[in-house]
Design a protein around this motif. Sequence first.
Motif, PDB file in Angstrom:
ATOM      1  N   ARG A 180       7.531  -1.797 -74.767  1.00  0.00           N
ATOM      2  CA  ARG A 180       8.697  -1.221 -74.073  1.00  0.00           C
ATOM      3  C   ARG A 180       9.371  -0.126 -74.898  1.00  0.00           C
ATOM      4  N   THR A 181       8.536   0.643 -75.596  1.00  0.00           N
ATOM      5  CA  THR A 181       9.024   1.799 -76.338  1.00  0.00           C
ATOM      6  C   THR A 181       7.874   2.770 -76.526  1.00  0.00           C
ATOM      7  N   ARG A 182       8.178   4.039 -76.752  1.00  0.00           N
ATOM      8  CA  ARG A 182       7.116   5.024 -76.883  1.00  0.00           C
ATOM      9  C   ARG A 182       6.526   4.979 -78.288  1.00  0.00           C
ATOM     10  N   LEU A 183       5.237   4.720 -78.348  1.00  0.00           N
ATOM     11  CA  LEU A 183       4.502   4.707 -79.607  1.00  0.00           C
ATOM     12  C   LEU A 183       3.363   5.706 -79.496  1.00  0.00           C
ATOM     13  N   THR A 184       3.244   6.596 -80.468  1.00  0.00           N
ATOM     14  CA  THR A 184       2.235   7.654 -80.395  1.00  0.00           C
ATOM     15  C   THR A 184       1.071   7.446 -81.351  1.00  0.00           C
ATOM     16  N   ASP A 185       1.175   6.457 -82.239  1.00  0.00           N
ATOM     17  CA  ASP A 185       0.148   6.305 -83.279  1.00  0.00           C
ATOM     18  C   ASP A 185      -0.073   4.826 -83.584  1.00  0.00           C
ATOM     19  N   THR A 186      -0.672   4.126 -82.624  1.00  0.00           N
ATOM     20  CA  THR A 186      -0.827   2.680 -82.768  1.00  0.00           C
ATOM     21  C   THR A 186      -1.942   2.277 -83.719  1.00  0.00           C
ATOM     22  N   THR A 187      -2.737   3.230 -84.209  1.00  0.00           N
ATOM     23  CA  THR A 187      -3.771   2.902 -85.195  1.00  0.00           C
ATOM     24  C   THR A 187      -3.354   3.255 -86.625  1.00  0.00           C
ATOM     25  N   SER A 188      -2.129   3.704 -86.801  1.00  0.00           N
ATOM     26  CA  SER A 188      -1.659   4.008 -88.149  1.00  0.00           C
ATOM     27  C   SER A 188      -1.580   2.744 -88.982  1.00  0.00           C
ATOM     28  N   GLY A 189      -2.067   2.825 -90.223  1.00  0.00           N
ATOM     29  CA  GLY A 189      -1.976   1.697 -91.135  1.00  0.00           C
ATOM     30  C   GLY A 189      -0.731   1.713 -92.000  1.00  0.00           C
ATOM     31  N   HIS A 190       0.084   2.752 -91.866  1.00  0.00           N
ATOM     32  CA  HIS A 190       1.298   2.849 -92.668  1.00  0.00           C
ATOM     33  C   HIS A 190       2.423   2.153 -91.904  1.00  0.00           C
ATOM     34  N   ARG A 191       2.740   0.918 -92.313  1.00  0.00           N
ATOM     35  CA  ARG A 191       3.662   0.091 -91.548  1.00  0.00           C
ATOM     36  C   ARG A 191       4.579  -0.698 -92.463  1.00  0.00           C
ATOM     37  N   ALA A 192       5.737  -1.030 -91.928  1.00  0.00           N
ATOM     38  CA  ALA A 192       6.682  -1.874 -92.639  1.00  0.00           C
ATOM     39  C   ALA A 192       7.094  -3.016 -91.729  1.00  0.00           C
ATOM     40  N   CYS A 193       7.280  -4.201 -92.296  1.00  0.00           N
ATOM     41  CA  CYS A 193       7.740  -5.331 -91.496  1.00  0.00           C
ATOM     42  C   CYS A 193       8.766  -6.139 -92.264  1.00  0.00           C
ATOM     43  N   ASN A 194       9.576  -6.888 -91.505  1.00  0.00           N
ATOM     44  CA  ASN A 194      10.635  -7.678 -92.114  1.00  0.00           C
ATOM     45  C   ASN A 194      10.150  -9.086 -92.437  1.00  0.00           C
ATOM     46  N   ARG A 195      11.068  -9.923 -92.895  1.00  0.00           N
ATOM     47  CA  ARG A 195      10.688 -11.251 -93.347  1.00  0.00           C
ATOM     48  C   ARG A 195      10.105 -12.108 -92.221  1.00  0.00           C
ATOM     49  N   ARG A 196      10.626 -11.939 -90.990  1.00  0.00           N
ATOM     50  CA  ARG A 196      10.104 -12.734 -89.873  1.00  0.00           C
ATOM     51  C   ARG A 196       8.621 -12.472 -89.648  1.00  0.00           C
TER      52      ARG A 196
ATOM     53  N   THR B  63       9.070  -0.102 -83.493  1.00  0.00           N
ATOM     54  CA  THR B  63       9.433   1.304 -83.360  1.00  0.00           C
ATOM     55  C   THR B  63       8.542   2.133 -84.281  1.00  0.00           C
ATOM     56  N   GLN B  64       8.755   3.440 -84.293  1.00  0.00           N
ATOM     57  CA  GLN B  64       8.009   4.317 -85.186  1.00  0.00           C
ATOM     58  C   GLN B  64       8.939   5.379 -85.738  1.00  0.00           C
ATOM     59  N   ILE B  65       8.552   5.939 -86.889  1.00  0.00           N
ATOM     60  CA  ILE B  65       9.219   7.123 -87.415  1.00  0.00           C
ATOM     61  C   ILE B  65       8.135   8.145 -87.734  1.00  0.00           C
ATOM     62  N   PRO B  66       8.433   9.428 -87.595  1.00  0.00           N
ATOM     63  CA  PRO B  66       7.416  10.441 -87.899  1.00  0.00           C
ATOM     64  C   PRO B  66       7.169  10.563 -89.390  1.00  0.00           C
ATOM     65  N   VAL B  67       5.889  10.664 -89.758  1.00  0.00           N
ATOM     66  CA  VAL B  67       5.508  10.895 -91.155  1.00  0.00           C
ATOM     67  C   VAL B  67       4.422  11.963 -91.190  1.00  0.00           C
ATOM     68  N   ALA B  68       4.341  12.647 -92.298  1.00  0.00           N
ATOM     69  CA  ALA B  68       3.267  13.625 -92.513  1.00  0.00           C
ATOM     70  C   ALA B  68       2.195  12.983 -93.384  1.00  0.00           C
ATOM     71  N   MET B  69       0.950  13.123 -92.953  1.00  0.00           N
ATOM     72  CA  MET B  69      -0.175  12.582 -93.715  1.00  0.00           C
ATOM     73  C   MET B  69      -0.742  13.662 -94.630  1.00  0.00           C
ATOM     74  N   ARG B  70      -1.329  13.223 -95.749  1.00  0.00           N
ATOM     75  CA  ARG B  70      -1.890  14.147 -96.723  1.00  0.00           C
ATOM     76  C   ARG B  70      -3.403  13.965 -96.811  1.00  0.00           C
ATOM     77  N   PRO B  71      -4.096  14.940 -97.383  1.00  0.00           N
ATOM     78  CA  PRO B  71      -5.544  14.754 -97.605  1.00  0.00           C
ATOM     79  C   PRO B  71      -5.792  13.617 -98.581  1.00  0.00           C
ATOM     80  N   ARG B  72      -6.971  13.017 -98.494  1.00  0.00           N
ATOM     81  CA  ARG B  72      -7.361  11.973 -99.442  1.00  0.00           C
ATOM     82  C   ARG B  72      -7.345  12.512-100.870  1.00  0.00           C
ATOM     83  N   MET B  73      -6.925  11.678-101.816  1.00  0.00           N
ATOM     84  CA  MET B  73      -6.988  12.066-103.220  1.00  0.00           C
ATOM     85  C   MET B  73      -8.424  12.041-103.741  1.00  0.00           C
TER      86      MET B  73
END
Length: 233
Positions: free
Chosen positions: A146-162, A194-204
Amino acid sequence: MINGKRVLIIIPAWNESGSIADVVAEVKGELPGVSVIVVDDGSTDDTSARAAAAGAIVARLPYNLGVGGAMRTGYRYARDHGFDVAIQVDADGQHDPRYIPKLVDALEDHDLVIGARFAGEGGYAVKGPRKWAMRLLSRVISRLARTRLTDTTSGHRACNRRLIELFAHWYPAEYLGDTIEVLVRAARMKYKITQIPVAMRPRMAGTPSNSPVKASIYLARAGMVLLLALIRA
Protein backbone atom coordinates in the motif's frame (compact mmCIF):
# COMPACT_ATOMS: atom_id res chain seq x y z
CA MET A 1 24.74 4.77 17.71
CA ILE A 2 22.64 6.88 15.34
CA ASN A 3 19.85 9.05 16.77
CA GLY A 4 20.03 7.16 20.03
CA LYS A 5 19.65 3.75 18.38
CA ARG A 6 22.18 0.92 18.44
CA VAL A 7 22.89 0.19 14.79
CA LEU A 8 24.44 -2.94 13.31
CA ILE A 9 25.71 -2.97 9.74
CA ILE A 10 25.48 -6.48 8.27
CA ILE A 11 27.74 -7.19 5.29
CA PRO A 12 27.25 -10.57 3.61
CA ALA A 13 30.41 -11.47 1.72
CA TRP A 14 31.44 -14.30 -0.56
CA ASN A 15 34.98 -14.11 -2.01
CA GLU A 16 35.12 -10.32 -1.70
CA SER A 17 38.74 -10.00 -0.60
CA GLY A 18 39.35 -7.30 -3.20
CA SER A 19 36.87 -4.86 -1.65
CA ILE A 20 35.83 -5.93 1.84
CA ALA A 21 38.56 -4.09 3.77
CA ASP A 22 37.79 -0.81 2.00
CA VAL A 23 34.03 -1.23 2.55
CA VAL A 24 34.46 -1.87 6.28
CA ALA A 25 36.91 1.01 6.65
CA GLU A 26 34.59 3.39 4.81
CA VAL A 27 31.58 2.45 6.94
CA LYS A 28 33.51 2.78 10.19
CA GLY A 29 35.08 6.06 9.07
CA GLU A 30 31.77 7.58 8.00
CA LEU A 31 29.78 6.18 10.94
CA PRO A 32 32.13 5.63 13.89
CA GLY A 33 29.24 4.93 16.27
CA VAL A 34 27.96 1.80 14.53
CA SER A 35 28.98 -1.83 14.78
CA VAL A 36 29.89 -3.83 11.67
CA ILE A 37 29.59 -7.58 11.21
CA VAL A 38 30.86 -9.30 8.08
CA VAL A 39 29.25 -12.68 7.47
CA ASP A 40 31.76 -14.64 5.40
CA ASP A 41 29.51 -16.91 3.36
CA GLY A 42 31.92 -19.80 2.85
CA SER A 43 34.60 -17.81 1.04
CA THR A 44 37.63 -19.61 -0.36
CA ASP A 45 39.80 -16.48 -0.29
CA ASP A 46 40.95 -14.31 2.63
CA THR A 47 37.74 -12.27 2.95
CA SER A 48 37.48 -13.07 6.69
CA ALA A 49 41.04 -12.07 7.49
CA ARG A 50 40.79 -8.78 5.62
CA ALA A 51 37.44 -7.92 7.22
CA ALA A 52 38.81 -8.62 10.70
CA ALA A 53 41.94 -6.57 10.02
CA ALA A 54 39.73 -3.64 8.98
CA GLY A 55 37.94 -3.77 12.34
CA ALA A 56 34.79 -5.77 11.63
CA ILE A 57 33.25 -8.51 13.71
CA VAL A 58 33.43 -11.64 11.54
CA ALA A 59 31.08 -14.61 11.47
CA ARG A 60 32.39 -17.32 9.17
CA LEU A 61 29.97 -19.85 7.68
CA PRO A 62 31.44 -23.29 6.87
CA TYR A 63 29.95 -23.32 3.37
CA ASN A 64 28.12 -21.01 0.99
CA LEU A 65 24.46 -20.47 1.92
CA GLY A 66 23.71 -17.46 -0.29
CA VAL A 67 22.82 -13.93 0.74
CA GLY A 68 19.69 -15.01 2.61
CA GLY A 69 21.51 -17.49 4.80
CA ALA A 70 24.28 -15.00 5.52
CA MET A 71 21.80 -12.27 6.42
CA ARG A 72 19.89 -14.54 8.78
CA THR A 73 23.16 -15.10 10.64
CA GLY A 74 23.59 -11.34 10.86
CA TYR A 75 20.04 -10.82 12.13
CA ARG A 76 20.57 -13.46 14.80
CA TYR A 77 23.64 -11.59 15.98
CA ALA A 78 21.62 -8.35 16.03
CA ARG A 79 18.85 -9.99 18.05
CA ASP A 80 21.17 -11.68 20.52
CA HIS A 81 23.15 -8.49 21.16
CA GLY A 82 20.21 -6.10 21.55
CA PHE A 83 20.58 -3.91 18.47
CA ASP A 84 17.72 -1.56 17.63
CA VAL A 85 18.46 -1.34 13.89
CA ALA A 86 20.06 -3.68 11.37
CA ILE A 87 21.17 -2.46 7.94
CA GLN A 88 22.37 -4.52 5.00
CA VAL A 89 25.36 -3.19 3.07
CA ASP A 90 26.85 -5.06 0.12
CA ALA A 91 30.48 -6.11 0.21
CA ASP A 92 31.31 -4.80 -3.27
CA GLY A 93 31.20 -1.12 -2.32
CA GLN A 94 28.11 -0.11 -4.30
CA HIS A 95 26.23 1.11 -1.21
CA ASP A 96 27.26 4.56 -0.01
CA PRO A 97 27.29 4.68 3.82
CA ARG A 98 26.44 8.38 3.79
CA TYR A 99 22.82 7.40 3.16
CA ILE A 100 22.63 5.20 6.26
CA PRO A 101 21.48 7.97 8.66
CA LYS A 102 18.58 8.67 6.28
CA LEU A 103 17.59 5.01 6.37
CA VAL A 104 17.64 5.12 10.17
CA ASP A 105 15.59 8.33 10.25
CA ALA A 106 12.89 6.72 8.10
CA LEU A 107 12.53 3.92 10.66
CA GLU A 108 10.89 6.39 13.04
CA ASP A 109 7.61 5.75 11.22
CA HIS A 110 8.30 2.47 9.42
CA ASP A 111 9.53 -1.05 10.09
CA LEU A 112 11.48 -1.64 6.87
CA VAL A 113 13.21 0.96 4.69
CA ILE A 114 14.60 0.23 1.22
CA GLY A 115 17.45 2.21 -0.30
CA ALA A 116 15.94 2.63 -3.76
CA ARG A 117 18.08 3.00 -6.88
CA PHE A 118 15.22 4.17 -9.12
CA ALA A 119 13.70 6.90 -6.98
CA GLY A 120 15.34 9.98 -8.47
CA GLU A 121 18.89 9.91 -7.09
CA GLY A 122 21.91 8.93 -9.14
CA GLY A 123 22.04 7.47 -12.63
CA TYR A 124 21.72 3.73 -12.00
CA ALA A 125 19.85 2.03 -14.84
CA VAL A 126 18.95 -1.43 -16.10
CA LYS A 127 17.65 -2.54 -19.49
CA GLY A 128 15.77 -5.35 -21.18
CA PRO A 129 14.29 -8.36 -19.35
CA ARG A 130 15.86 -7.39 -16.04
CA LYS A 131 14.15 -3.99 -16.19
CA TRP A 132 10.80 -5.59 -17.07
CA ALA A 133 11.11 -8.02 -14.16
CA MET A 134 11.98 -5.26 -11.70
CA ARG A 135 9.00 -3.18 -12.82
CA LEU A 136 6.59 -6.09 -12.49
CA LEU A 137 7.88 -6.99 -9.04
CA SER A 138 7.65 -3.40 -7.86
CA ARG A 139 4.08 -2.97 -9.09
CA VAL A 140 2.81 -6.11 -7.40
CA ILE A 141 4.60 -5.52 -4.10
CA SER A 142 3.62 -1.84 -4.06
CA ARG A 143 -0.02 -2.94 -4.08
CA LEU A 144 0.59 -5.37 -1.24
CA ALA A 145 2.49 -2.79 0.82
CA ARG A 146 0.00 0.00 0.00
CA THR A 147 2.83 2.36 -0.91
CA ARG A 148 4.85 3.11 -4.02
CA LEU A 149 8.04 1.07 -4.18
CA THR A 150 10.32 1.39 -7.21
CA ASP A 151 13.19 -0.94 -6.29
CA THR A 152 11.98 -4.11 -4.60
CA THR A 153 15.16 -6.04 -5.46
CA SER A 154 17.49 -3.61 -3.71
CA GLY A 155 19.61 -5.26 -1.05
CA HIS A 156 20.31 -2.00 0.75
CA ARG A 157 17.75 -2.13 3.56
CA ALA A 158 17.22 -1.15 7.16
CA CYS A 159 14.85 -2.72 9.67
CA ASN A 160 13.82 -2.11 13.25
CA ARG A 161 13.87 -4.41 16.25
CA ARG A 162 10.48 -5.98 15.44
CA LEU A 163 11.71 -7.20 12.08
CA ILE A 164 15.09 -8.20 13.48
CA GLU A 165 13.19 -10.64 15.69
CA LEU A 166 11.28 -12.03 12.69
CA PHE A 167 14.31 -12.26 10.40
CA ALA A 168 16.43 -13.94 13.06
CA HIS A 169 14.30 -17.09 12.83
CA TRP A 170 12.80 -16.71 9.34
CA TYR A 171 14.74 -15.40 6.38
CA PRO A 172 14.60 -17.19 3.00
CA ALA A 173 17.84 -18.35 1.45
CA GLU A 174 16.45 -19.10 -2.03
CA TYR A 175 17.38 -16.99 -5.08
CA LEU A 176 15.69 -13.55 -4.74
CA GLY A 177 13.92 -14.78 -1.60
CA ASP A 178 15.97 -12.39 0.50
CA THR A 179 14.49 -9.48 -1.46
CA ILE A 180 11.11 -10.43 -2.93
CA GLU A 181 9.75 -12.99 -0.48
CA VAL A 182 10.85 -10.88 2.48
CA LEU A 183 8.83 -7.92 1.21
CA VAL A 184 5.77 -10.03 0.44
CA ARG A 185 5.84 -11.55 3.93
CA ALA A 186 6.41 -8.20 5.63
CA ALA A 187 3.57 -6.57 3.68
CA ARG A 188 1.17 -9.44 4.40
CA MET A 189 2.02 -9.18 8.11
CA LYS A 190 1.17 -5.44 8.01
CA TYR A 191 4.67 -4.16 8.70
CA LYS A 192 5.12 -0.62 7.40
CA ILE A 193 7.47 -0.42 4.40
CA THR A 194 8.90 2.62 2.66
CA GLN A 195 11.87 3.65 0.53
CA ILE A 196 14.33 6.52 0.28
CA PRO A 197 16.30 7.42 -2.86
CA VAL A 198 19.97 6.44 -2.91
CA ALA A 199 22.70 6.66 -5.53
CA MET A 200 24.55 3.45 -6.34
CA ARG A 201 28.27 3.35 -7.14
CA PRO A 202 30.39 1.08 -9.34
CA ARG A 203 31.80 -2.05 -7.73
CA MET A 204 35.13 -1.55 -5.97
CA ALA A 205 36.32 -4.93 -7.23
CA GLY A 206 35.12 -7.85 -9.32
CA THR A 207 33.01 -7.87 -12.45
CA PRO A 208 29.19 -7.86 -12.61
CA SER A 209 27.73 -10.78 -14.54
CA ASN A 210 25.38 -9.28 -17.13
CA SER A 211 24.36 -10.83 -20.43
CA PRO A 212 21.12 -11.11 -22.46
CA VAL A 213 20.79 -14.80 -21.58
CA LYS A 214 21.28 -14.18 -17.86
CA ALA A 215 18.83 -11.28 -17.99
CA SER A 216 16.18 -13.53 -19.54
CA ILE A 217 16.80 -16.19 -16.91
CA TYR A 218 16.47 -13.47 -14.27
CA LEU A 219 13.05 -12.50 -15.68
CA ALA A 220 11.80 -16.08 -15.51
CA ARG A 221 13.19 -16.69 -12.04
CA ALA A 222 11.82 -13.42 -10.69
CA GLY A 223 8.33 -14.31 -11.86
CA MET A 224 8.55 -17.74 -10.25
CA VAL A 225 9.89 -16.33 -6.97
CA LEU A 226 7.07 -13.79 -6.83
CA LEU A 227 4.44 -16.46 -7.49
CA LEU A 228 5.85 -18.75 -4.79
CA ALA A 229 6.12 -15.85 -2.34
CA LEU A 230 2.46 -14.92 -2.88
CA ILE A 231 1.43 -18.52 -2.31
CA ARG A 232 3.57 -19.08 0.78
CA ALA A 233 3.25 -15.73 2.56
